[in-house]
Design a protein around this motif. Sequence first.
Motif, PDB file in Angstrom:
ATOM      1  N   LYS A  64      46.082  35.431  45.056  1.00  0.00           N
ATOM      2  CA  LYS A  64      45.192  35.518  43.900  1.00  0.00           C
ATOM      3  C   LYS A  64      44.411  36.828  43.871  1.00  0.00           C
ATOM      4  O   LYS A  64      44.199  37.407  42.811  1.00  0.00           O
ATOM      5  CB  LYS A  64      44.217  34.335  43.915  1.00  0.00           C
ATOM      6  CG  LYS A  64      44.887  32.998  43.649  1.00  0.00           C
ATOM      7  CD  LYS A  64      43.889  31.864  43.710  1.00  0.00           C
ATOM      8  CE  LYS A  64      44.564  30.511  43.460  1.00  0.00           C
ATOM      9  NZ  LYS A  64      43.604  29.396  43.573  1.00  0.00           N
ATOM     10  N   LYS A  65      43.961  37.291  45.039  1.00  0.00           N
ATOM     11  CA  LYS A  65      43.155  38.505  45.121  1.00  0.00           C
ATOM     12  C   LYS A  65      43.909  39.567  45.920  1.00  0.00           C
ATOM     13  O   LYS A  65      43.960  39.492  47.149  1.00  0.00           O
ATOM     14  CB  LYS A  65      41.810  38.215  45.783  1.00  0.00           C
ATOM     15  CG  LYS A  65      40.910  37.324  44.944  1.00  0.00           C
ATOM     16  CD  LYS A  65      39.562  37.146  45.626  1.00  0.00           C
ATOM     17  CE  LYS A  65      38.639  36.279  44.783  1.00  0.00           C
ATOM     18  NZ  LYS A  65      37.321  36.090  45.440  1.00  0.00           N
ATOM     19  N   SER A  75      45.991  28.569  53.370  1.00  0.00           N
ATOM     20  CA  SER A  75      44.762  28.915  52.642  1.00  0.00           C
ATOM     21  C   SER A  75      44.613  30.424  52.499  1.00  0.00           C
ATOM     22  O   SER A  75      44.271  30.938  51.430  1.00  0.00           O
ATOM     23  CB  SER A  75      43.555  28.342  53.364  1.00  0.00           C
ATOM     24  OG  SER A  75      43.503  28.818  54.706  1.00  0.00           O
ATOM     25  N   GLU A  76      44.914  31.150  53.586  1.00  0.00           N
ATOM     26  CA  GLU A  76      44.826  32.609  53.539  1.00  0.00           C
ATOM     27  C   GLU A  76      45.889  33.198  52.618  1.00  0.00           C
ATOM     28  O   GLU A  76      45.631  34.162  51.889  1.00  0.00           O
ATOM     29  CB  GLU A  76      44.991  33.185  54.949  1.00  0.00           C
ATOM     30  CG  GLU A  76      44.749  34.680  55.037  1.00  0.00           C
ATOM     31  CD  GLU A  76      44.934  35.231  56.434  1.00  0.00           C
ATOM     32  OE1 GLU A  76      45.033  36.465  56.574  1.00  0.00           O
ATOM     33  OE2 GLU A  76      44.988  34.419  57.385  1.00  0.00           O
ATOM     34  N   LYS A  91      47.165  31.792  49.959  1.00  0.00           N
ATOM     35  CA  LYS A  91      46.749  31.554  48.571  1.00  0.00           C
ATOM     36  C   LYS A  91      45.707  32.575  48.127  1.00  0.00           C
ATOM     37  O   LYS A  91      45.737  33.073  47.000  1.00  0.00           O
ATOM     38  CB  LYS A  91      46.189  30.135  48.438  1.00  0.00           C
ATOM     39  CG  LYS A  91      47.263  29.054  48.463  1.00  0.00           C
ATOM     40  CD  LYS A  91      46.645  27.683  48.299  1.00  0.00           C
ATOM     41  CE  LYS A  91      47.714  26.595  48.324  1.00  0.00           C
ATOM     42  NZ  LYS A  91      47.124  25.240  48.208  1.00  0.00           N
ATOM     43  N   ILE A  92      44.771  32.893  49.024  1.00  0.00           N
ATOM     44  CA  ILE A  92      43.733  33.877  48.688  1.00  0.00           C
ATOM     45  C   ILE A  92      44.352  35.247  48.461  1.00  0.00           C
ATOM     46  O   ILE A  92      44.004  35.964  47.524  1.00  0.00           O
ATOM     47  CB  ILE A  92      42.674  33.935  49.809  1.00  0.00           C
ATOM     48  CG1 ILE A  92      41.893  32.618  49.850  1.00  0.00           C
ATOM     49  CG2 ILE A  92      41.724  35.105  49.614  1.00  0.00           C
ATOM     50  CD1 ILE A  92      41.040  32.442  51.085  1.00  0.00           C
ATOM     51  N   ARG A  93      45.304  35.623  49.317  1.00  0.00           N
ATOM     52  CA  ARG A  93      45.964  36.927  49.176  1.00  0.00           C
ATOM     53  C   ARG A  93      46.795  36.996  47.893  1.00  0.00           C
ATOM     54  O   ARG A  93      46.932  38.053  47.288  1.00  0.00           O
ATOM     55  CB  ARG A  93      46.868  37.198  50.384  1.00  0.00           C
ATOM     56  CG  ARG A  93      46.091  37.606  51.634  1.00  0.00           C
ATOM     57  CD  ARG A  93      47.029  37.851  52.803  1.00  0.00           C
ATOM     58  NE  ARG A  93      46.317  38.404  53.929  1.00  0.00           N
ATOM     59  CZ  ARG A  93      46.120  39.691  54.129  1.00  0.00           C
ATOM     60  NH1 ARG A  93      46.591  40.576  53.269  1.00  0.00           N
ATOM     61  NH2 ARG A  93      45.467  40.127  55.187  1.00  0.00           N
TER      62      ARG A  93
END
Length: 589
Positions: free
Chosen positions: A510-511, A503-504, A506-508
């Motif tokens: 995208k952002k 999850s982390e 994926k966030i990194r």
Amino acid sequence: MDEHDIFKLITAGVRFTKKSKKEQPTKPQLQPKISKKEEPVKSKKSKEDDQDSTEFRLLAGESTTEPKRKKPKEGKAPSAKELELQKVADQANETRKQFGISALGKRIPPPVASFEALTRDFKLLPRLQQNLLARNFDQPTPIQMQALPVLLQRRALMACAPTGSGKTLAFLTPIIDGLRAHKTSGLRALVLAPTRELAQQIYRECAELTRETGLRTHFISKVSEAKQKHGTECKQRYDILVSTPNRVRFLLQQEPPLLDLSQVEWFVLDEADRLMEEGQNNFKEQLDDIYAACSLPTKCVAFFSATYTVPVAKWALRHLKNLVRITIGVQNSATESVQQELLFVGSEGGKLVAMRDLVRQGLQPPVLVFVQSKERAKQLFEELLYDGINVDVIHAERSQHQRDNCVRAFREGSIWVLICTELMGRGIDFKGVNLVINYDFPPTTISYIHRIGRTGRAGRPGRAITFFTQEDTANLRSIAVIIKNSGGTVPEYMLQMKKVKKSEAKIRAKKPLDREDISTKIRPETKSDEIHKSAKLKKVEKTEKIIKKRQGKEKDLKPKQKKLGKIKVDLKAVDKRKGKASKTRKEKV
């Protein structure tokens, strides 16, 4: 005691099992009990090596174990045909092991060792073979050795091979050989790429291979000219179209549609993992519309990329029949010809210092520098231009004419250092790039593999340096594993770091991280800077007033607190006196 009771006593603790005659031993054999300490150790396979192949086989509904060979029946010797087939299969497996080729599927043709063997076995177009030799393509690369015979049989293919391994030639050769001659029926082959620069590169390669074959290749440079070149009034027809998905879909959405894809026999995606990504600003929806427009049921579909992703495999298994999957080397790994380094720079300011140290030591151009955004690309360009370096920048805000001129100048050698974003990270073949600098840490391992793949192409040596700060340590372990798997050396502490949660990660991806501006020069202040400063001063003044008020209140409260303390003492004394008085009263009573 009857016979039944006697039989119970004799057979107490005995178990009876039925066995076939073949399984029953001729003589009774005693098997010693194995203690827990002496249990046989089972061979362990590394999960990382077998994860991808097992996953693909499970998705395909195949067993994860290797298929067993049919043994000849007892008393019958194998026929000459069976022996010949077995010999061909053994030779094919040896060739695959030698060149690191992994192939999954049914009835996969053996790899070809030379273009002459390809011509002999598949009757390759003579003019195409001459064009290949003219381009100095003497021997096929590993991906070409296995992909060419598969595609020449018109099989659906999903191929994964390192950057610079010759994937473009692996899908253009079967297309040209399959089309053979020009026809006025319309487009018969469609090749899609994620960026215009990569599509233009494929078009140039295709134009060289189709020379004097009669086939016509087209590249959509401007959508405004498409009506003249593809409309109903246009007399000229093309056989092969190379483009990006957004341009093709735009032409399909016109009324009437300016493209007719109903006769497309070949549908190829280059950098398929990027094209099949889902989410905002991605190509998945565009591809669905284009694939639906290619309505010919007998079309051959092929996906090529340097990295493997599960969504691509799932889509291929859902929509394609008789699929073959080819992997060269280790899945999702970097090429061994690139010398990879990780350099700790401390902070964002340390990156510019490290960059200037590399320049001072002597850079051997051409050099590619990757940053995470177009704003940072502009800032770094100004800094290096101020240092007197022959540098240019390419990003999405520049016009197409400027981008084409920039790429041309870099290819010709008039630009030594080219600063770019992820736009240039995929598929672009700059021959002879000696160094790739990851100024900003790549957000994913796939991004890292594609970035450093711009150097060390076609067997040439290359070098890649990646800057990282304390904020980038979350993704450091995954990059270090890639470097180690490709033969590089990394500190042991990097490999022992904790894994990042999915999850982390994926966030990194995208952002990207918020980083400080790349700036060391004293620049003239603008109006926006003055407004920003005045806003900051107002905030500081407000906080100072609040602090002064609080300090004044604290001074006023201190003497009151002392008086209250005395009063409390007096009250305690009163309580003591009351206690004594009550005792004296009790005594008198």
